[in-house]
Design a protein around this motif. Structure first.
Motif, PDB file in Angstrom:
ATOM      1  N   SER A   1      -4.436   9.709  -3.332  1.00 36.43           N
ATOM      2  CA  SER A   1      -3.077   9.398  -3.777  1.00 36.43           C
ATOM      3  C   SER A   1      -2.594  10.401  -4.822  1.00 36.43           C
ATOM      4  O   SER A   1      -1.400  10.705  -4.888  1.00 36.43           O
ATOM      5  CB  SER A   1      -3.013   7.972  -4.342  1.00 36.43           C
TER       6      SER A   1
ATOM      7  N   GLU B   1      -8.813  -5.100  -4.107  1.00 34.90           N
ATOM      8  CA  GLU B   1      -9.967  -4.955  -5.002  1.00 34.90           C
ATOM      9  C   GLU B   1      -9.866  -6.008  -6.118  1.00 34.90           C
ATOM     10  O   GLU B   1      -8.863  -6.062  -6.813  1.00 34.90           O
ATOM     11  CB  GLU B   1      -9.965  -3.540  -5.598  1.00 34.90           C
TER      12      GLU B   1
ATOM     13  N   TYR C   1       0.834  -1.199   0.000  1.00 35.64           N
ATOM     14  CA  TYR C   1       0.000   0.000   0.000  1.00 35.64           C
ATOM     15  C   TYR C   1       0.877   1.261   0.000  1.00 35.64           C
ATOM     16  O   TYR C   1       0.523   2.266  -0.636  1.00 35.64           O
ATOM     17  CB  TYR C   1      -0.966   0.014   1.191  1.00 35.64           C
TER      18      TYR C   1
ATOM     19  N   ARG D   1     -14.188  -0.465  -1.106  1.00 37.16           N
ATOM     20  CA  ARG D   1     -14.450  -1.753  -1.777  1.00 37.16           C
ATOM     21  C   ARG D   1     -15.816  -2.295  -1.395  1.00 37.16           C
ATOM     22  O   ARG D   1     -16.541  -2.840  -2.222  1.00 37.16           O
ATOM     23  CB  ARG D   1     -13.389  -2.777  -1.358  1.00 37.16           C
TER      24      ARG D   1
ATOM     25  N   SER E   1     -20.893  11.185  -2.457  1.00 38.68           N
ATOM     26  CA  SER E   1     -20.009  11.823  -1.492  1.00 38.68           C
ATOM     27  C   SER E   1     -19.779  10.870  -0.332  1.00 38.68           C
ATOM     28  O   SER E   1     -20.529   9.904  -0.145  1.00 38.68           O
ATOM     29  CB  SER E   1     -20.591  13.150  -0.993  1.00 38.68           C
ATOM     30  N   TRP E   2     -18.761  11.206   0.445  1.00 45.50           N
ATOM     31  CA  TRP E   2     -18.271  10.243   1.414  1.00 45.50           C
ATOM     32  C   TRP E   2     -17.365  10.976   2.380  1.00 45.50           C
ATOM     33  O   TRP E   2     -16.484  11.712   1.950  1.00 45.50           O
ATOM     34  CB  TRP E   2     -17.463   9.217   0.624  1.00 45.50           C
ATOM     35  N   LYS E   3     -17.597  10.824   3.662  1.00 45.97           N
ATOM     36  CA  LYS E   3     -16.734  11.486   4.637  1.00 45.97           C
ATOM     37  C   LYS E   3     -16.342  10.510   5.732  1.00 45.97           C
ATOM     38  O   LYS E   3     -17.203   9.866   6.328  1.00 45.97           O
ATOM     39  CB  LYS E   3     -17.435  12.708   5.233  1.00 45.97           C
ATOM     40  N   ASN E   4     -15.046  10.410   5.978  1.00 47.60           N
ATOM     41  CA  ASN E   4     -14.485   9.455   6.940  1.00 47.60           C
ATOM     42  C   ASN E   4     -13.863  10.183   8.118  1.00 47.60           C
ATOM     43  O   ASN E   4     -13.129  11.150   7.932  1.00 47.60           O
ATOM     44  CB  ASN E   4     -13.349   8.653   6.288  1.00 47.60           C
ATOM     45  N   ARG E   5     -14.128   9.691   9.323  1.00 49.52           N
ATOM     46  CA  ARG E   5     -13.418  10.210  10.501  1.00 49.52           C
ATOM     47  C   ARG E   5     -12.610   9.074  11.108  1.00 49.52           C
ATOM     48  O   ARG E   5     -13.149   8.004  11.405  1.00 49.52           O
ATOM     49  CB  ARG E   5     -14.398  10.789  11.515  1.00 49.52           C
ATOM     50  N   PHE E   6     -11.307   9.313  11.243  1.00 53.33           N
ATOM     51  CA  PHE E   6     -10.418   8.284  11.778  1.00 53.33           C
ATOM     52  C   PHE E   6     -10.431   8.362  13.300  1.00 53.33           C
ATOM     53  O   PHE E   6     -10.175   9.425  13.865  1.00 53.33           O
ATOM     54  CB  PHE E   6      -8.995   8.495  11.245  1.00 53.33           C
TER      55      PHE E   6
ATOM     56  N   SER F   1       0.019   3.599  -3.011  1.00 50.44           N
ATOM     57  CA  SER F   1      -0.748   4.794  -2.655  1.00 50.44           C
ATOM     58  C   SER F   1       0.075   6.069  -2.762  1.00 50.44           C
ATOM     59  O   SER F   1      -0.482   7.160  -2.830  1.00 50.44           O
ATOM     60  CB  SER F   1      -1.251   4.685  -1.215  1.00 50.44           C
TER      61      SER F   1
ATOM     62  N   THR G   1      -9.838   2.981   4.684  1.00 48.33           N
ATOM     63  CA  THR G   1     -10.806   3.704   3.858  1.00 48.33           C
ATOM     64  C   THR G   1     -10.944   3.018   2.499  1.00 48.33           C
ATOM     65  O   THR G   1     -12.046   2.916   1.955  1.00 48.33           O
ATOM     66  CB  THR G   1     -10.364   5.169   3.668  1.00 48.33           C
ATOM     67  N   GLY G   2      -9.824   2.540   1.975  1.00 47.98           N
ATOM     68  CA  GLY G   2      -9.854   1.804   0.705  1.00 47.98           C
ATOM     69  C   GLY G   2     -10.699   0.545   0.814  1.00 47.98           C
ATOM     70  O   GLY G   2     -11.466   0.212  -0.101  1.00 47.98           O
ATOM     71  N   TYR G   3     -10.574  -0.156   1.950  1.00 51.15           N
ATOM     72  CA  TYR G   3     -11.395  -1.358   2.167  1.00 51.15           C
ATOM     73  C   TYR G   3     -12.878  -0.986   2.234  1.00 51.15           C
ATOM     74  O   TYR G   3     -13.745  -1.675   1.678  1.00 51.15           O
ATOM     75  CB  TYR G   3     -11.000  -2.054   3.469  1.00 51.15           C
TER      76      TYR G   3
ATOM     77  N   GLY H   1      -7.165  13.318  10.574  1.00 47.41           N
ATOM     78  CA  GLY H   1      -8.380  13.217  11.368  1.00 47.41           C
ATOM     79  C   GLY H   1      -9.596  12.833  10.550  1.00 47.41           C
ATOM     80  O   GLY H   1     -10.382  11.967  10.948  1.00 47.41           O
TER      81      GLY H   1
ATOM     82  N   THR I   1     -18.356  -0.352  -3.433  1.00 49.51           N
ATOM     83  CA  THR I   1     -18.413  -0.659  -4.867  1.00 49.51           C
ATOM     84  C   THR I   1     -18.717  -2.137  -5.128  1.00 49.51           C
ATOM     85  O   THR I   1     -19.028  -2.510  -6.249  1.00 49.51           O
ATOM     86  CB  THR I   1     -17.119  -0.234  -5.599  1.00 49.51           C
TER      87      THR I   1
ATOM     88  N   GLN J   1     -11.260  12.559   6.292  1.00 47.05           N
ATOM     89  CA  GLN J   1     -11.051  12.637   4.847  1.00 47.05           C
ATOM     90  C   GLN J   1     -12.390  12.505   4.144  1.00 47.05           C
ATOM     91  O   GLN J   1     -13.054  11.479   4.271  1.00 47.05           O
ATOM     92  CB  GLN J   1     -10.085  11.546   4.367  1.00 47.05           C
ATOM     93  N   GLY J   2     -12.754  13.558   3.410  1.00 43.17           N
ATOM     94  CA  GLY J   2     -14.006  13.541   2.666  1.00 43.17           C
ATOM     95  C   GLY J   2     -13.767  13.611   1.166  1.00 43.17           C
ATOM     96  O   GLY J   2     -12.735  14.124   0.711  1.00 43.17           O
ATOM     97  N   PHE J   3     -14.713  13.054   0.427  1.00 39.78           N
ATOM     98  CA  PHE J   3     -14.668  13.087  -1.040  1.00 39.78           C
ATOM     99  C   PHE J   3     -16.053  13.472  -1.564  1.00 39.78           C
ATOM    100  O   PHE J   3     -17.057  12.961  -1.061  1.00 39.78           O
ATOM    101  CB  PHE J   3     -14.347  11.704  -1.625  1.00 39.78           C
TER     102      PHE J   3
ATOM    103  N   MET K   1      -5.802   5.418   5.423  1.00 42.86           N
ATOM    104  CA  MET K   1      -6.456   5.401   4.110  1.00 42.86           C
ATOM    105  C   MET K   1      -6.541   3.991   3.525  1.00 42.86           C
ATOM    106  O   MET K   1      -7.285   3.770   2.570  1.00 42.86           O
ATOM    107  CB  MET K   1      -5.726   6.331   3.135  1.00 42.86           C
ATOM    108  N   LEU K   2      -5.765   3.037   4.077  1.00 42.33           N
ATOM    109  CA  LEU K   2      -5.918   1.646   3.634  1.00 42.33           C
ATOM    110  C   LEU K   2      -7.290   1.127   4.079  1.00 42.33           C
ATOM    111  O   LEU K   2      -8.019   0.505   3.289  1.00 42.33           O
ATOM    112  CB  LEU K   2      -4.791   0.782   4.198  1.00 42.33           C
TER     113      LEU K   2
ATOM    114  N   ALA L   1      -3.433  -3.430  -4.175  1.00 36.83           N
ATOM    115  CA  ALA L   1      -2.964  -3.150  -2.806  1.00 36.83           C
ATOM    116  C   ALA L   1      -4.124  -3.023  -1.815  1.00 36.83           C
ATOM    117  O   ALA L   1      -3.932  -3.252  -0.620  1.00 36.83           O
ATOM    118  CB  ALA L   1      -2.106  -1.888  -2.787  1.00 36.83           C
TER     119      ALA L   1
ATOM    120  N   THR M   1     -10.826   5.863  -3.384  1.00 37.83           N
ATOM    121  CA  THR M   1      -9.892   6.616  -2.529  1.00 37.83           C
ATOM    122  C   THR M   1      -8.632   7.041  -3.282  1.00 37.83           C
ATOM    123  O   THR M   1      -7.765   7.701  -2.702  1.00 37.83           O
ATOM    124  CB  THR M   1      -9.484   5.795  -1.286  1.00 37.83           C
TER     125      THR M   1
END
Lengths: 138, 147
Positions: B60, B32, A31, A69, A82-87, A35, A64-66, B85, A72, B87-89, A61-62, B29, B56
């Motif tokens: 990158s 997928e 990754y 997946r 749209s999509w918003k992630n909080r870690f 990435s 987030t990638g999962y 903290g 999709t 990340q939005g898209f 972000m790995l 990676a 995502t």
């Protein structure tokens, strides 16, 4: 696979979840290269220890990638608006990441039909991401 | 230190070419396995111009452009004090292999919480393709531990 229709879904429905194999150093090395996130905290044990950690940690972000997946796998990528992630916590080596999501709202806007999802990723011991996504459906 | 004067600061515009092999590597990676992320013909049958960038991947693109977390260096904050903290898209159109994507980073907000113990830096980048079509907007929040 046919995407689900707006009418077939209800608030509270869960979408098909996804569980990854345990995150390994190899996972993080791949990754890192793929990435473009070359922060050594994710791949260099010496660096991680000098930063006060016991081991390297996974890229947020790995996970987030999962999570992406999982989305999709469920609907075509073009449906995701749209999509918003909080870690909220770190993922450690050996953790398996479970992605899950449920519908929290159905709404219409400008003649289009949308659903809002609450999503999360969890390791065996902690929630690592809480997220929200908006998806357009027929 | 007062960081508020960094609000509304913009950084140099950038251009990144989206390479097919890189998209395949990225998809692998993250595990997928859908063939649209590997085979151009399958992607085209699904309505994409070529292999699409996974959801995502736009992040990158900003990493490749050196426009992610670079605000820390600019503001003189050690990276080890900061975490990603949020990340939005927002997605407008798919990004596909062979696209040439441009963008520019802007600091949109900086604020403190917990009596100044935590500093939040919010940045935005809007990406467009070679046809000047908006493709994706990213919003990142970096959290810095003060002291």
């Amino acid at each position: 696979m046919k995407p689900p229709t707006f009418d077939s879904l209800s608030v509270g429905d869960e979408i098909p979840s996804l569980k990854t194999p345990a995150v390994s150093r190899h996972t993080l090395a791949l990754y890192c290269g793929a990435s473009g996130d070359h922060n050594p905290i994710h791949v260099d044990l010496d660096f991680a220890k000098s930063s006060g950690l016991d081991d390297v940690i996974a890229h947020g972000m790995l996970s987030t990638g999962y999570l992406g997946r999982m989305l999709t796998n469920w609907v075509p990528q073009s449906a995701i608006k749209s999509w918003k992630n909080r870690f909220s916590a770190m993922t450690q080596i050996g953790d398996s990441v479970t992605c899950s999501g449920k519908i929290i709202e159905k709404f219409e806007d400008g003649g289009e039909k949308f659903i809002r999802l609450e999503l999360q990723t969890n390791t065996e011991c902690v929630q690592t991401i809480i997220a929200e996504a908006v998806v357009v459906l027929e | 230190m007062d960081y508020k004067n960094y609000i509304n600061k913009t950084y140099e515009p950038f251009t990144i070419e989206v390479e097919k092999g890189r998209l395949r590597f990225f998809a692998q990676a993250i595990g997928e396995q859908n063939p649209i992320y590997q085979e151009e013909s399958t992607a085209q049958e699904a309505g994409y111009e070529s292999i699409p960038a996974p959801l995502t991947f736009p992040f990158s693109i900003t990493m490749d452009a050196g426009q992610s977390f670079n605000v820390l260096e600019d503001m003189g904050i050690p990276k080890t004090k900061a975490v990603h903290g949020e990340q939005g898209f927002i997605y407008h159109k798919p990004i596909c292999a062979d696209d040439v994507v441009t963008g520019q980073q802007k600091i949109v907000d900086i604020y403190e919480k917990k009596g100044g113990a935590l500093l939040f830096i919010v940045t935005e980048i809007s990406l467009s393709n070679q046809r000047n079509e908006p493709v994706c907007d990213l919003q990142s929040t970096i959290v810095v531990r003060n002291g």
